[in-house]
Design a protein around this motif. Sequence first.
Motif, PDB file in Angstrom:
ATOM      1  N   ILE A   1       0.843  -1.199   0.000  1.00 49.58           N
ATOM      2  CA  ILE A   1       0.000   0.000   0.000  1.00 49.58           C
ATOM      3  C   ILE A   1       0.875   1.245   0.000  1.00 49.58           C
ATOM      4  CG2 ILE A   1      -1.715   1.320   1.306  1.00 49.58           C
ATOM      5  CD1 ILE A   1      -2.804  -1.364   2.310  1.00 49.58           C
ATOM      6  N   ASN A   2       0.630   2.108  -0.958  1.00 51.72           N
ATOM      7  CA  ASN A   2       1.413   3.336  -1.111  1.00 51.72           C
ATOM      8  C   ASN A   2       0.808   4.435  -0.231  1.00 51.72           C
ATOM      9  OD1 ASN A   2       3.341   5.071  -2.060  1.00 51.72           O
ATOM     10  ND2 ASN A   2       2.734   4.945  -4.210  1.00 51.72           N
ATOM     11  N   LYS A   3       0.914   4.220   1.074  1.00 51.39           N
ATOM     12  CA  LYS A   3       0.196   5.041   2.046  1.00 51.39           C
ATOM     13  C   LYS A   3       0.560   6.518   1.958  1.00 51.39           C
ATOM     14  CE  LYS A   3      -0.658   5.629   7.000  1.00 51.39           C
ATOM     15  NZ  LYS A   3      -0.391   5.111   8.363  1.00 51.39           N
ATOM     16  N   ASP A   4       1.841   6.832   1.978  1.00 52.18           N
ATOM     17  CA  ASP A   4       2.261   8.232   1.963  1.00 52.18           C
ATOM     18  C   ASP A   4       1.780   8.942   0.701  1.00 52.18           C
ATOM     19  OD1 ASP A   4       3.477   7.837   4.388  1.00 52.18           O
ATOM     20  OD2 ASP A   4       5.504   7.613   3.561  1.00 52.18           O
ATOM     21  N   PHE A   5       1.838   8.236  -0.419  1.00 48.88           N
ATOM     22  CA  PHE A   5       1.401   8.819  -1.683  1.00 48.88           C
ATOM     23  C   PHE A   5      -0.096   9.102  -1.666  1.00 48.88           C
ATOM     24  CE2 PHE A   5      -0.468   8.115  -5.901  1.00 48.88           C
ATOM     25  CZ  PHE A   5       0.185   9.102  -6.633  1.00 48.88           C
ATOM     26  N   ILE A   6      -0.892   8.126  -1.214  1.00 55.02           N
ATOM     27  CA  ILE A   6      -2.347   8.308  -1.179  1.00 55.02           C
ATOM     28  C   ILE A   6      -2.712   9.478  -0.281  1.00 55.02           C
ATOM     29  CG2 ILE A   6      -4.544   7.267  -0.519  1.00 55.02           C
ATOM     30  CD1 ILE A   6      -3.304   4.526  -1.171  1.00 55.02           C
ATOM     31  N   GLU A   7      -2.128   9.517   0.895  1.00 51.21           N
ATOM     32  CA  GLU A   7      -2.449  10.590   1.838  1.00 51.21           C
ATOM     33  C   GLU A   7      -2.043  11.948   1.288  1.00 51.21           C
ATOM     34  OE1 GLU A   7      -0.527   9.280   5.406  1.00 51.21           O
ATOM     35  OE2 GLU A   7      -2.276   8.122   6.073  1.00 51.21           O
ATOM     36  N   ALA A   8      -0.894  12.021   0.619  1.00 53.78           N
ATOM     37  CA  ALA A   8      -0.459  13.280   0.024  1.00 53.78           C
ATOM     38  C   ALA A   8      -1.409  13.704  -1.092  1.00 53.78           C
ATOM     39  CB  ALA A   8       0.970  13.142  -0.512  1.00 53.78           C
ATOM     40  N   CYS A   9      -1.851  12.741  -1.898  1.00 54.24           N
ATOM     41  CA  CYS A   9      -2.794  13.047  -2.988  1.00 54.24           C
ATOM     42  C   CYS A   9      -4.108  13.590  -2.443  1.00 54.24           C
ATOM     43  CB  CYS A   9      -3.056  11.806  -3.829  1.00 54.24           C
ATOM     44  SG  CYS A   9      -1.690  11.346  -4.930  1.00 54.24           S
ATOM     45  N   MET A  10      -4.579  13.002  -1.364  1.00 57.07           N
ATOM     46  CA  MET A  10      -5.857  13.441  -0.805  1.00 57.07           C
ATOM     47  C   MET A  10      -5.758  14.855  -0.245  1.00 57.07           C
ATOM     48  SD  MET A  10      -7.368   9.945   0.898  1.00 57.07           S
ATOM     49  CE  MET A  10      -9.021  10.597   1.017  1.00 57.07           C
ATOM     50  N   VAL A  11      -4.572  15.220   0.256  1.00 60.10           N
ATOM     51  CA  VAL A  11      -4.372  16.565   0.778  1.00 60.10           C
ATOM     52  C   VAL A  11      -4.182  17.572  -0.359  1.00 60.10           C
ATOM     53  CG1 VAL A  11      -2.783  18.028   2.077  1.00 60.10           C
ATOM     54  CG2 VAL A  11      -3.425  15.792   2.980  1.00 60.10           C
ATOM     55  N   ASN A  12      -3.411  17.177  -1.366  1.00 63.30           N
ATOM     56  CA  ASN A  12      -3.034  18.114  -2.427  1.00 63.30           C
ATOM     57  C   ASN A  12      -4.128  18.354  -3.460  1.00 63.30           C
ATOM     58  OD1 ASN A  12      -0.497  18.405  -1.279  1.00 63.30           O
ATOM     59  ND2 ASN A  12       0.384  16.727  -2.481  1.00 63.30           N
ATOM     60  N   SER A  13      -5.068  17.407  -3.603  1.00 62.23           N
ATOM     61  CA  SER A  13      -6.139  17.563  -4.578  1.00 62.23           C
ATOM     62  C   SER A  13      -7.411  18.060  -3.884  1.00 62.23           C
ATOM     63  CB  SER A  13      -6.444  16.233  -5.278  1.00 62.23           C
ATOM     64  OG  SER A  13      -7.607  16.343  -6.079  1.00 62.23           O
TER      65      SER A  13
END
Length: 380
Positions: free
Chosen positions: A357-369
């Motif tokens: 699971i690419n956790k850091d990436f998903i969380e960053a995407c949810m914040v940045n978008s």
Amino acid sequence: MTSKKYCVSLLCLSLIIILAYAIVAEWMLHRLNETHTGESVAVDLQINENALYGSALTNDIGFLKHGIISRTKPDIIALGTSRTMQFRAPFFKNTTFYATGGLGDSVDAMEDTFDRISKDYVPKIIIFAVDWDWVNPNIRHVRNPPIFEEKNTISNRLNLYKGLYYERWKNEKVRAQLMRPELKERDMIGNRPTVGLLAGGKSNGFRSDGSYQYGEDILHPPSTAERFKDTHQRIQDGNRRFERTEHIDETEFLKLATLITKMRERGSHVIVLLSPFPNEIYQAFMESKGHRDFTLQFEHCVRDLCVAQNVPFYDFTNMAWLNAPDEEALDGFHASERTYGRIVLQFESDPVIAPYINKDFIEACMVNSNHPFQIIPADM
């Protein structure tokens, strides 16, 4: 005229008619950006150039999805209906992923898909999204044979011509595009090469990871009232996957249990989930006679099945249980990429899929978008 000359003349005339038919058809396919529909070229373009595929002439995408799976052999697949087409490859790391959604809508169709895949290889992990309508006794489940087959080039083309002429006769939008094409070689959202009228005209279509890009809705999101209107009507009318019933179909449920067993015995780690509805729609279920009891029985029976088979189970039937607002829903029974990012984060409780699971990436995407639907950068 002798009979021999007559036969030769008739043969020549027939060949001229066939040739003219094919030439006109190929010209129209070119005008509509549909030249590579049903061809392995479309598979090549998706794998090598990340093309967006969206045909307006046929719903058969088996040639595309099975073609990609057989060549790439992804470690993780999402097996299910269109309600798996919001899982994305970038949600995972150090592995390969593909979403099979769009190949059918029944337990039988899921088994057909798995059987065809497992002839080439067995995925390490299968995210199995089980749909409520599969075990509804008042829905007739049919197997739709594939239209396009890899080795039947002539047959594939003839079937494409059939779809072309049918849509030309029936669909005013197709006729309008033939007269004044307004198609883009690259889609407006991800700047991908486009294959098909929907991809070139509306930026709607399948990405190379099997997910679906809802181009028009991403560019111009409708209100939730507009998005949910059709599903509310289905529930009220009791049709189109929302037929009323009080109990699950025991025969179809047994098929489901057997399929899960089969996939595990072949060597796949199976994760079962129930895909989300918006809270507004779930509450409509709970208030509707003929839907409430069936929905609750479906949830409980699948949960008990997974407990009995020691299979990881995640019940996301209501988006609210994920702290996802209804604004994230694409329509009344399809949640968005943003919601599915939330779902993948919940998979951390399963030790087999957790390392991928690419956790850091998903969380960053949810914040940045700030988009209600799309969180992953458009060109990925």
